[in-house]
Design an enzyme around this catalytic site. Structure first.
Site, PDB file in Angstrom:
ATOM      1  N   SER A 159       0.836  -1.194   0.000  1.00 18.46           N
ATOM      2  CA  SER A 159       0.000   0.000   0.000  1.00 18.46           C
ATOM      3  C   SER A 159       0.874   1.248   0.000  1.00 18.46           C
ATOM      4  O   SER A 159       1.983   1.255   0.553  1.00 18.46           O
ATOM      5  CB  SER A 159      -0.853  -0.013   1.272  1.00 18.46           C
ATOM      6  N   TYR A 203      -2.471  -1.215  10.736  1.00 16.38           N
ATOM      7  CA  TYR A 203      -2.633  -1.778   9.385  1.00 16.38           C
ATOM      8  C   TYR A 203      -1.438  -1.405   8.512  1.00 16.38           C
ATOM      9  O   TYR A 203      -0.826  -2.265   7.857  1.00 16.38           O
ATOM     10  CB  TYR A 203      -3.938  -1.261   8.743  1.00 16.38           C
ATOM     11  N   LYS A 263       1.779  -3.753   6.667  1.00 11.44           N
ATOM     12  CA  LYS A 263       2.252  -3.719   5.269  1.00 11.44           C
ATOM     13  C   LYS A 263       3.757  -3.469   5.230  1.00 11.44           C
ATOM     14  O   LYS A 263       4.486  -4.105   4.473  1.00 11.44           O
ATOM     15  CB  LYS A 263       1.522  -2.626   4.478  1.00 11.44           C
TER      16      LYS A 263
HETATM   17  P1  NAD Z   1     -10.761  -7.509   0.613  1.00 11.28           P
HETATM   18  O1  NAD Z   1     -11.020  -7.532   2.071  1.00 11.28           O
HETATM   19  O2  NAD Z   1     -11.890  -7.356  -0.312  1.00 11.28           O
HETATM   20  O3  NAD Z   1      -9.931  -8.804   0.189  1.00 11.28           O
HETATM   21  C1  NAD Z   1      -9.067  -9.481   1.070  1.00 11.28           C
HETATM   22  C2  NAD Z   1      -9.449 -10.950   1.018  1.00 11.28           C
HETATM   23  O4  NAD Z   1      -8.596 -11.687   1.881  1.00 11.28           O
HETATM   24  C3  NAD Z   1     -10.885 -11.201   1.485  1.00 11.28           C
HETATM   25  O5  NAD Z   1     -11.525 -12.018   0.540  1.00 11.28           O
HETATM   26  C4  NAD Z   1     -10.713 -11.899   2.819  1.00 11.28           C
HETATM   27  O6  NAD Z   1     -11.770 -12.797   3.090  1.00 11.28           O
HETATM   28  C5  NAD Z   1      -9.383 -12.610   2.596  1.00 11.28           C
HETATM   29  N1  NAD Z   1      -8.657 -12.942   3.810  1.00 11.28           N
HETATM   30  C6  NAD Z   1      -8.330 -12.145   4.863  1.00 11.28           C
HETATM   31  N2  NAD Z   1      -7.628 -12.845   5.770  1.00 11.28           N
HETATM   32  C7  NAD Z   1      -7.509 -14.107   5.284  1.00 11.28           C
HETATM   33  C8  NAD Z   1      -6.895 -15.292   5.748  1.00 11.28           C
HETATM   34  N3  NAD Z   1      -6.278 -15.337   6.940  1.00 11.28           N
HETATM   35  N4  NAD Z   1      -6.972 -16.417   4.986  1.00 11.28           N
HETATM   36  C9  NAD Z   1      -7.608 -16.403   3.790  1.00 11.28           C
HETATM   37  N5  NAD Z   1      -8.206 -15.313   3.291  1.00 11.28           N
HETATM   38  C10 NAD Z   1      -8.154 -14.184   4.032  1.00 11.28           C
HETATM   39  O7  NAD Z   1      -9.667  -6.360   0.359  1.00 11.28           O
HETATM   40  P2  NAD Z   1      -9.092  -5.795  -1.011  1.00 11.28           P
HETATM   41  O8  NAD Z   1      -9.484  -4.381  -1.111  1.00 11.28           O
HETATM   42  O9  NAD Z   1      -9.389  -6.732  -2.128  1.00 11.28           O
HETATM   43  O10 NAD Z   1      -7.546  -5.815  -0.658  1.00 11.28           O
HETATM   44  C11 NAD Z   1      -6.694  -6.875  -1.069  1.00 11.28           C
HETATM   45  C12 NAD Z   1      -5.313  -6.620  -0.513  1.00 11.28           C
HETATM   46  O11 NAD Z   1      -4.852  -5.349  -0.987  1.00 11.28           O
HETATM   47  C13 NAD Z   1      -5.268  -6.526   1.022  1.00 11.28           C
HETATM   48  O12 NAD Z   1      -4.077  -7.118   1.469  1.00 11.28           O
HETATM   49  C14 NAD Z   1      -5.254  -5.047   1.275  1.00 11.28           C
HETATM   50  O13 NAD Z   1      -4.633  -4.725   2.497  1.00 11.28           O
HETATM   51  C15 NAD Z   1      -4.446  -4.545   0.098  1.00 11.28           C
HETATM   52  N6  NAD Z   1      -4.708  -3.124  -0.199  1.00 11.28           N
HETATM   53  C16 NAD Z   1      -5.988  -2.710  -0.440  1.00 11.28           C
HETATM   54  C17 NAD Z   1      -6.239  -1.362  -0.682  1.00 11.28           C
HETATM   55  C18 NAD Z   1      -7.635  -0.871  -0.908  1.00 11.28           C
HETATM   56  O14 NAD Z   1      -7.846   0.347  -0.834  1.00 11.28           O
HETATM   57  N7  NAD Z   1      -8.610  -1.726  -1.208  1.00 11.28           N
HETATM   58  C19 NAD Z   1      -5.186  -0.448  -0.702  1.00 11.28           C
HETATM   59  C20 NAD Z   1      -3.887  -0.901  -0.485  1.00 11.28           C
HETATM   60  C21 NAD Z   1      -3.664  -2.252  -0.240  1.00 11.28           C
HETATM   61  N1  UFG Z   2     -13.173  10.496   2.982  1.00  6.78           N
HETATM   62  C1  UFG Z   2     -14.208  11.336   3.326  1.00  6.78           C
HETATM   63  N2  UFG Z   2     -15.347  10.778   3.809  1.00  6.78           N
HETATM   64  C2  UFG Z   2     -15.509   9.433   3.981  1.00  6.78           C
HETATM   65  C3  UFG Z   2     -14.421   8.581   3.626  1.00  6.78           C
HETATM   66  C4  UFG Z   2     -13.265   9.148   3.143  1.00  6.78           C
HETATM   67  O1  UFG Z   2     -14.103  12.548   3.178  1.00  6.78           O
HETATM   68  O2  UFG Z   2     -16.571   9.001   4.461  1.00  6.78           O
HETATM   69  C5  UFG Z   2     -11.946  11.085   2.435  1.00  6.78           C
HETATM   70  C6  UFG Z   2     -10.721  10.841   3.292  1.00  6.78           C
HETATM   71  O3  UFG Z   2     -10.601  11.832   4.270  1.00  6.78           O
HETATM   72  C7  UFG Z   2      -9.618  10.887   2.242  1.00  6.78           C
HETATM   73  C8  UFG Z   2     -10.289  10.358   0.970  1.00  6.78           C
HETATM   74  O4  UFG Z   2     -11.682  10.496   1.194  1.00  6.78           O
HETATM   75  O5  UFG Z   2      -9.249  12.212   2.017  1.00  6.78           O
HETATM   76  C9  UFG Z   2      -9.969   8.910   0.689  1.00  6.78           C
HETATM   77  O6  UFG Z   2     -10.228   8.157   1.861  1.00  6.78           O
HETATM   78  P1  UFG Z   2     -10.265   6.564   1.853  1.00  6.78           P
HETATM   79  O7  UFG Z   2     -10.593   6.113   3.235  1.00  6.78           O
HETATM   80  O8  UFG Z   2     -11.104   6.066   0.730  1.00  6.78           O
HETATM   81  O9  UFG Z   2      -8.764   6.200   1.468  1.00  6.78           O
HETATM   82  P2  UFG Z   2      -7.416   6.575   2.219  1.00  6.78           P
HETATM   83  O10 UFG Z   2      -6.606   7.378   1.249  1.00  6.78           O
HETATM   84  O11 UFG Z   2      -7.612   7.129   3.553  1.00  6.78           O
HETATM   85  O12 UFG Z   2      -6.841   5.122   2.488  1.00  6.78           O
HETATM   86  C10 UFG Z   2      -6.359   4.334   1.460  1.00  6.78           C
HETATM   87  C11 UFG Z   2      -6.597   2.832   1.704  1.00  6.78           C
HETATM   88  C12 UFG Z   2      -5.780   2.353   2.855  1.00  6.78           C
HETATM   89  C13 UFG Z   2      -4.373   2.794   2.768  1.00  6.78           C
HETATM   90  C14 UFG Z   2      -4.272   4.281   2.562  1.00  6.78           C
HETATM   91  C15 UFG Z   2      -2.849   4.701   2.347  1.00  6.78           C
HETATM   92  O13 UFG Z   2      -7.967   2.585   1.925  1.00  6.78           O
HETATM   93  O14 UFG Z   2      -5.804   0.926   2.800  1.00  6.78           O
HETATM   94  O15 UFG Z   2      -5.001   4.630   1.402  1.00  6.78           O
HETATM   95  O16 UFG Z   2      -2.752   5.940   1.769  1.00  6.78           O
HETATM   96  F1  UFG Z   2      -3.688   2.470   3.895  1.00  6.78           F
END
Ligand code: NAD
Ligand code: UFG
Length: 336
Positions: free
Chosen positions: A124, A149, A153
């Site tokens: 991330s 969290y 990472k």
């Molecule tokens: P998500 O929660 O939709 O997907 C994660 C999946 O992992 C889920 O299906 C969950 O059931 C599974 N999981 C969790 N723990 C597990 C375990 N112990 N064994 C087996 N399965 C398990 O999230 P996502 O948005 O698809 O994110 C995927 C990855 O990307 C995550 O590692 C997340 O931290 C990372 N990531 C996501 C974002 C974002 O904004 N969505 C940003 C940066 C990084």
């Molecule tokens: N925001 C609002 N209202 C809401 C939700 C979010 O104004 O109800 C704003 C936040 O303040 C931020 C922007 O929308 O300015 C994006 O927020 P998100 O929560 O969607 O995303 P973030 O950038 O905070 O977080 C994301 C990922 C995390 C990661 C992080 C690192 O979701 O997993 O980026 O930058 F750790």
């Protein structure tokens, strides 16, 4: 080539499964459905007309993962399996460290035992911390994270790097995602958060569909053009295609390589709300509220390295992201 997607039933994993299947890869999904549903995998099969082998298992359960890996003999693992809610991680740090770090250690151990030497990891932008000014590039040293969290990472990146130092045959690709939003253009798969969404786009779509009254914009007094925070929103299908490029790159390289997956183009919270309203011709009620603790004013990627080395860049626009997020939400108001 066969790819094992740990956490592949989730939001990013399911979209990546579609992109991999389309590119001709075989896909095996391992998920404990902690934050997802097997229905997502069924829909991946429906969309691609290709089979996905699905295992319900915990990625931290060594016996189970070893059995699956012996059975399937994947060429590469993509490790999506993790808990990802920033606020929850502050309240339940041990659960986050236990789950996220154990899954990584278990997958690496089982890879070693079965001879699989390639891993792509979901990292991330949060690992850049607050020290590094935007645009963040992969040469910058990691910074200090503002929550458990983020630290998981950062620590998992370190574990993967150390493993690659010790084993010259190991290939590690660390993908630092910026802000994935959007959904597959079919509207059949998308983001399916449990409870009140933490992230911006699912909150916006739930307001639009009538499940929530109004969006609170967290802070209108930042030092940015419209006073709201800037982020690098990336369409989840662009992100998914970035994984295909990373798997292809990883197949031919050992050692560790880090790539940002972002667009390099920052947008504000109000840009998202306004574009969403315009593109979808629907109104989204919002109010400007106080800042959310831990939010950085400006986060976006330098996306040059992925373009130069992987030959990948994001193609879809903010309008595409807003249209596809809404298409998913309005067709699936209750998720899967
Ligand atoms: P998500 O929660 O939709 O997907 C994660 C999946 O992992 C889920 O299906 C969950 O059931 C599974 N999981 C969790 N723990 C597990 C375990 N112990 N064994 C087996 N399965 C398990 O999230 P996502 O948005 O698809 O994110 C995927 C990855 O990307 C995550 O590692 C997340 O931290 C990372 N990531 C996501 C974002 C974002 O904004 N969505 C940003 C940066 C990084
Ligand atoms: N925001 C609002 N209202 C809401 C939700 C979010 O104004 O109800 C704003 C936040 O303040 C931020 C922007 O929308 O300015 C994006 O927020 P998100 O929560 O969607 O995303 P973030 O950038 O905070 O977080 C994301 C990922 C995390 C990661 C992080 C690192 O979701 O997993 O980026 O930058 F750790």
């Amino acid at each position: 080539m066969k790819i094992l997607l740990a956490g592949g039933a989730g939001y990013i994993g399911s979209h990546t499964a579609v992109a991999l299947l389309k590119a001709g890869y075989q896909v095996v999904v391992l998920d404990n459905f902690d934050n997802s549903s097997p229905e997502a995998v069924r829909r991946v099969e429906e969309l691609t007309h290709k089979p996905v082998v699905l295992y319900e298992a915990d990625a931290a359960d060594k016996a189970a993962v070893l059995n699956i890996m012996k059975q399937e003999q994947p060429d590469c693992v993509i490790h999506f399996a993790g808990l990802k809610a920033v606020g929850e991680s502050v309240k339940q740090p041990l659960r986050y460290y236990r789950n996220n770090i154990d899954t990584t250690l278990t997958l690496l151990e089982c890879m070693e035992l079965t001879g699989c030497r390639k891993i792509v990891f979901s990292s991330s932008a949060t690992v850049y911390g607050e020290e590094n000014p935007a645009p963040c590039n992969e040469e910058m040293p990691k910074g200090s994270c503002t929550n458990p969290y983020g630290w998981t990472k950062s620590m998992m990146e370190q574990i993967l790097q150390d493993a690659a130092v010790a084993d010259k045959n190991l290939g590690v690709v660390l993908l630092r995602y910026f802000n994935p939003i959007g959904a597959h253009e079919s509207g059949r798969i998308g983001e399916n958060p449990r409870g009140i969404p933490n992230n911006l786009m699912p909150y916006v779509t739930q307001v639009a569909v009538g499940k929530r009254e109004r969006l609170t914009v967290f802070g209108g007094d930042y030092d940015t053009p419209d006073g709201t925070c800037l982020r690098d929103y990336i369409h989840v299908m662009d992100l998914a295609e970035g994984h295909v490029a990373a798997v292809e790159y990883g197949a031919g390289h050992n050692g560790v390589e880090i790539f940002n997956l972002g667009t390099g183009q920052p947008y504000s919270v109000l840009d998202i709300v306004n574009t969403f309203q315009q593109v979808n011709n629907i109104s989204v009620a919002y109010e400007i509220g106080p800042r959310r603790a831990g939010d950085l004013p400006v986060v976006y990627a330098d996306a040059t390295k992925a373009k130069t080395v992987l030959g990948w860049q994001a193609k879809r626009s903010l309008a595409d992201m807003c249209r596809d997020s809404w298409n998913w939400q309005k067709n699936n108001p209750e998720g899967y």
